[in-house]
Design an enzyme around this catalytic site. Structure first.
Site, PDB file in Angstrom:
ATOM      1  N   HIS A 165       0.839  -1.198   0.000  1.00 45.47           N
ATOM      2  CA  HIS A 165       0.000   0.000   0.000  1.00 45.47           C
ATOM      3  C   HIS A 165       0.871   1.245   0.000  1.00 45.47           C
ATOM      4  O   HIS A 165       2.051   1.215   0.372  1.00 45.47           O
ATOM      5  CB  HIS A 165      -0.933   0.024   1.220  1.00 45.47           C
ATOM      6  CG  HIS A 165      -0.232   0.363   2.502  1.00 45.47           C
ATOM      7  ND1 HIS A 165      -0.019   1.663   2.923  1.00 45.47           N
ATOM      8  CD2 HIS A 165       0.311  -0.424   3.473  1.00 45.47           C
ATOM      9  CE1 HIS A 165       0.618   1.660   4.082  1.00 45.47           C
ATOM     10  NE2 HIS A 165       0.837   0.401   4.441  1.00 45.47           N
ATOM     11  N   CYS A 166       0.264   2.356  -0.431  1.00 49.89           N
ATOM     12  CA  CYS A 166       0.881   3.678  -0.293  1.00 49.89           C
ATOM     13  C   CYS A 166      -0.104   4.546   0.484  1.00 49.89           C
ATOM     14  O   CYS A 166      -0.840   4.028   1.321  1.00 49.89           O
ATOM     15  CB  CYS A 166       1.260   4.269  -1.651  1.00 49.89           C
ATOM     16  SG  CYS A 166      -0.102   4.483  -2.812  1.00 49.89           S
ATOM     17  N   TRP A 167      -0.110   5.843   0.251  1.00 48.36           N
ATOM     18  CA  TRP A 167      -0.982   6.726   1.026  1.00 48.36           C
ATOM     19  C   TRP A 167      -2.446   6.594   0.620  1.00 48.36           C
ATOM     20  O   TRP A 167      -3.328   6.383   1.459  1.00 48.36           O
ATOM     21  CB  TRP A 167      -0.520   8.178   0.886  1.00 48.36           C
ATOM     22  CG  TRP A 167      -1.516   9.215   1.330  1.00 48.36           C
ATOM     23  CD1 TRP A 167      -1.994  10.255   0.583  1.00 48.36           C
ATOM     24  CD2 TRP A 167      -2.135   9.339   2.611  1.00 48.36           C
ATOM     25  NE1 TRP A 167      -2.888  11.003   1.321  1.00 48.36           N
ATOM     26  CE2 TRP A 167      -2.986  10.460   2.572  1.00 48.36           C
ATOM     27  CE3 TRP A 167      -2.067   8.596   3.791  1.00 48.36           C
ATOM     28  CZ2 TRP A 167      -3.771  10.874   3.645  1.00 48.36           C
ATOM     29  CZ3 TRP A 167      -2.839   8.995   4.881  1.00 48.36           C
ATOM     30  CH2 TRP A 167      -3.671  10.126   4.806  1.00 48.36           C
TER      31      TRP A 167
END
Length: 342
Positions: A92-94
């Site tokens: 995941h990222c932001w």
């Protein structure tokens, strides 16, 4: 590339590795417990790209990102393959955007089966706050004046197989002016919330959950509003133990700690303590008389505790007085009392 919800990610987190591809600085502020920081960009690279995006636009920023990431691609794949379980890996990222999408494309090209968190860390945080309000626990709040050994008793309850949330351990703070002494640095509130949410997920909601009575602020972190409201109305058991035992407990905790830190803690409560009491406490510290210093500290904390108990909003308050301090026996008495309250 498969997209998964925050709930699905949490359900699979114990079986599959979870990579957080945000920068180390973002990870440090707060991350999903158990996630591995696997940054696409360094802190400095992210600043460069962000500045370019604002001044020159998206296309040039993307080109710069590709230039910075290109030399790292082979190592990303090698590292991910070592971490993957049966070729599967979560990331995941932001917001579930370009960073996680780009990394997932790379992994898929290299033969892995990536699962990307839909909505990213932001969606996870939304779930965390929703759960604090909606996920109800049968809380039992253990209360008592400073030095009553509440944390020691909670640890004994845990040893005996009962469910416990140790807020002070999660916060790295004992909840008073002296609370940071002897503890690791505190997390920021955001990560404290993540740790608390993780602990809640580990619990059986059909069984009682014991927790220590705390102010909403524990050092520099704050108990999330939804969970705090549950604590405020949960049944409360208030204990008292002999003054001698309280002083012994406090003396044992703080003897050997840095006298300068203890002095600073006393000075922070100077207004409530009074100038003469502060002078006596500091003198006691200089002489190594921690017993007397603790006795003076209780002069302030007992008044604050009595006021807090008077204002408590619990639907049920039971007072239990002990004429001894034996944590194992007290844990048994208290858990029986908690069962009777049900």
């Amino acid at each position: 590339m498969q997209k998964i919800t925050p709930a699905d990610m949490l359900a699979q987190k114990s079986q599959l590795p979870l990579l957080d591809v945000r920068t180390p600085a973002e990870y440090e502020r707060g991350h999903i417990p158990g996630a591995i920081n696997f940054p696409l960009f360094s802190n400095e690279e992210r600043v460069i790209i962000g500045t370019l995006y604002k001044k020159k636009g998206k296309n040039l920023a993307v080109e710069k990102g590709l230039e910075l990431v290109g030399p790292k691609l082979a190592q990303f794949v090698k590292s991910a393959k070592k971490l993957a379980v049966n070729q599967e890996i979560m990331l995941h990222c932001w917001r579930g955007g370009m960073r996680s999408g780009s990394m997932a494309w790379l992994f898929e090209t290299a033969g892995l089966r990536p699962k990307v968190l839909q909505g990213g860390y932001k969606a996870y945080r939304q779930l965390v706050h929703r759960d604090f309000s909606e996920r109800k626990l049968p809380l039992k709040v253990l209360s008592g004046a400073t030095g009553s050994g509440k944390t020691i008793i909670l640890h004994e309850m845990a040893k005996q197989g009962h469910q416990v949330i140790d807020l002070e351990k999660l916060a790295n703070h004992k909840g008073s002016s002296f609370g940071a002494i002897g503890e690791d640095p505190q997390p920021v509130t955001e990560h404290f919330e993540n740790l608390l949410h993780q602990r809640i997920l580990e619990l059986d909601p059909s069984r009682p959950v014991w927790i220590e009575n705390e102010s909403r602020g524990i050092g520099s972190v704050y108990i999330p509003q939804g969970f705090w409201e549950q604590m405020q109305t949960a049944p409360l058991i208030n204990i008292s133990i002999p003054q001698k035992n309280r002083l012994d407990i406090l003396t044992q905790i703080y003897t050997g700690e840095d006298p300068a830190l203890l002095q600073a803690a006393f000075e922070r409560i100077k207004k409530k303590l009074g100038g003469q009491n502060l002078k006596k406490a500091l003198q006691a510290l200089q002489e190594g008389d921690y017993h007397t210093a603790a006795e003076i500290a209780l002069y302030y904390y007992d008044k604050a505790y009595a006021y807090g108990l008077e204002k408590n909003k619990s639907r049920s308050i039971e007072m239990i007085d002990f004429d001894y301090f034996e944590a194992d026996k007290m844990a048994q008495v208290l858990t029986l009392a908690g069962q009777a309250e049900n």
